[in-house]
Design a protein around this motif. Structure first.
Motif, PDB file in Angstrom:
ATOM      1  N   ASP A 157      20.770  -6.522  63.762  1.00 23.97           N
ATOM      2  CA  ASP A 157      20.478  -7.560  62.772  1.00 23.97           C
ATOM      3  C   ASP A 157      19.525  -7.051  61.689  1.00 23.97           C
ATOM      4  N   ASP A 158      18.667  -6.100  62.044  1.00 22.55           N
ATOM      5  CA  ASP A 158      17.709  -5.551  61.064  1.00 22.55           C
ATOM      6  C   ASP A 158      18.441  -4.905  59.892  1.00 22.55           C
ATOM      7  N   MET A 159      19.538  -4.241  60.171  1.00 25.19           N
ATOM      8  CA  MET A 159      20.301  -3.599  59.111  1.00 25.19           C
ATOM      9  C   MET A 159      20.884  -4.641  58.145  1.00 25.19           C
ATOM     10  N   ASP A 199      19.654  -7.727  57.668  1.00 22.17           N
ATOM     11  CA  ASP A 199      18.545  -8.358  56.957  1.00 22.17           C
ATOM     12  C   ASP A 199      18.033  -7.465  55.834  1.00 22.17           C
ATOM     13  N   SER A 200      17.996  -6.164  56.074  1.00 22.60           N
ATOM     14  CA  SER A 200      17.534  -5.233  55.035  1.00 22.60           C
ATOM     15  C   SER A 200      18.468  -5.258  53.830  1.00 22.60           C
ATOM     16  N   ALA A 201      19.758  -5.339  54.109  1.00 21.70           N
ATOM     17  CA  ALA A 201      20.728  -5.395  53.015  1.00 21.70           C
ATOM     18  C   ALA A 201      20.571  -6.687  52.221  1.00 21.70           C
ATOM     19  N   ARG A 202      20.299  -7.794  52.912  1.00 19.23           N
ATOM     20  CA  ARG A 202      20.113  -9.075  52.216  1.00 19.23           C
ATOM     21  C   ARG A 202      18.860  -9.027  51.355  1.00 19.23           C
ATOM     22  N   ILE A 203      17.798  -8.414  51.860  1.00 17.64           N
ATOM     23  CA  ILE A 203      16.553  -8.290  51.080  1.00 17.64           C
ATOM     24  C   ILE A 203      16.788  -7.459  49.824  1.00 17.64           C
ATOM     25  N   ASP A 204      17.670  -6.448  49.943  1.00 19.79           N
ATOM     26  CA  ASP A 204      17.982  -5.602  48.794  1.00 19.79           C
ATOM     27  C   ASP A 204      18.914  -6.288  47.797  1.00 19.79           C
TER      28      ASP A 204
END
Length: 278
Positions: A168-170, A172-177
């Motif tokens: 899920d971290d991957m 979430d990181s893409a959404r933040i970007d």
């Protein structure tokens, strides 16, 4: 130590026996495909007579009355199997990803309903499905062969189980970007699903390539028939020439072998990955 060695030997014996059960029928098919029909029926079976009868392949390709309809039929099988495989992989991946990574009301109920369809045999729905195809006017067409199999519950289950463990971290990181959900799915999720995609693709393609019952119901013209229908028709019209039949069966097996060995690395990795998760 002796017990352990004996156990290993026993495992090897079982594996060799199982491999033999799989390989011997294939070996029989390929050797029989280059023999005259009179040699195939001999007992004990002569695994190699010293004469290669390539005429079986040519007669099989020519077909009844030298129509060469085999070429069109194998093209039909490739179109149908490839189309169903593509739609099954894409739709199963989208649905499995939604069920694995998104929380929404009724998600469990939807998943259980999808799984429930696996308990219904195709024979129970094929007549109503045939009536629907007739009413829609898609019988005896590619649409009639493809649309009923656009996706399946097993493919959705495979993709969901695989994607549950996707980090899920991957995401979430893409959404933040600033990546959108479609971009995340297409550029991050899908490329990391190669093992399960390859497994699902091989299983789906093989199932559709061997599908006889549904094309037998929905197809009437010779030009729209698939390989299984061609084999059954050829059997009836060539007075059961076993050599030609084995040649046609061997030729029809080639695409499956090519697909499997092309994707075997991903296919095996998927099994190892699934085993490690359990």
């Amino acid at each position: 130590m002796k017990e352990f060695s004996f156990f290993k030997v026993l495992i090897w014996i079982v594996l060799i026996f199982a491999a033999g059960l799989i390989v011997i029928p294939l070996l029989f098919m390929f050797t029989a495909s280059i023999m005259p029909a009179t040699e195939i029926l001999k007992m004990p079976y002569p695994w190699f007579t010293g004469e290669i009868h390539w005429q079986n392949y040519w007669n099989g390709i020519k077909g009844p009355y030298d129509s060469f309809i085999y070429i069109r039929n194998i093209f039909n099988s490739i179109v149908v199997s490839s189309s169903v495989t593509f739609t099954t992989v894409i739709l199963s991946a989208i649905t499995g990803y939604s069920l694995a990574k998104f929380d929404f009301k009724g998600k469990t109920l939807i998943f259980m309903a999808i799984m429930g369809t696996m308990m219904v045999p195709f024979e129970a729905i094929m007549v109503p499905l045939y009536m629907v195809a007739l009413n829609l006017g898609i019988s005896d067409s590619y649409a009639g062969l493809i649309l009923p199999f656009l996706t399946n519950a097993f493919g959705i289950f495979m993709m969901r189980q695989y994607l549950i463990t996707f980090p899920d971290d991957m995401l979430d990181s893409a959404r933040i970007d600033g990546a959108g959900e479609f971009e995340i799915f297409w550029r991050i999720v899908l490329p990391n699903c190669k093992p399960v995609i390859a497994t699902l693709a091989v299983l789906t393609f093989r199932t559709q390539w061997d599908n006889l019952l549904w094309p037998l119901m929905v197809i009437q013209s010779e030009e729209m028939k698939t390989i299984p229908l061609y084999i059954t028709r050829f059997l009836a019209e060539t007075n059961t020439d076993e050599g030609i039949m084995m040649a046609i069966a061997a030729t029809a097996s080639i695409p499956i072998f090519i697909l499997f060995f092309t994707m075997s690395k991903y296919f095996i990795n998927s099994g190892v990955h699934s085993g490690s998760k359990s």
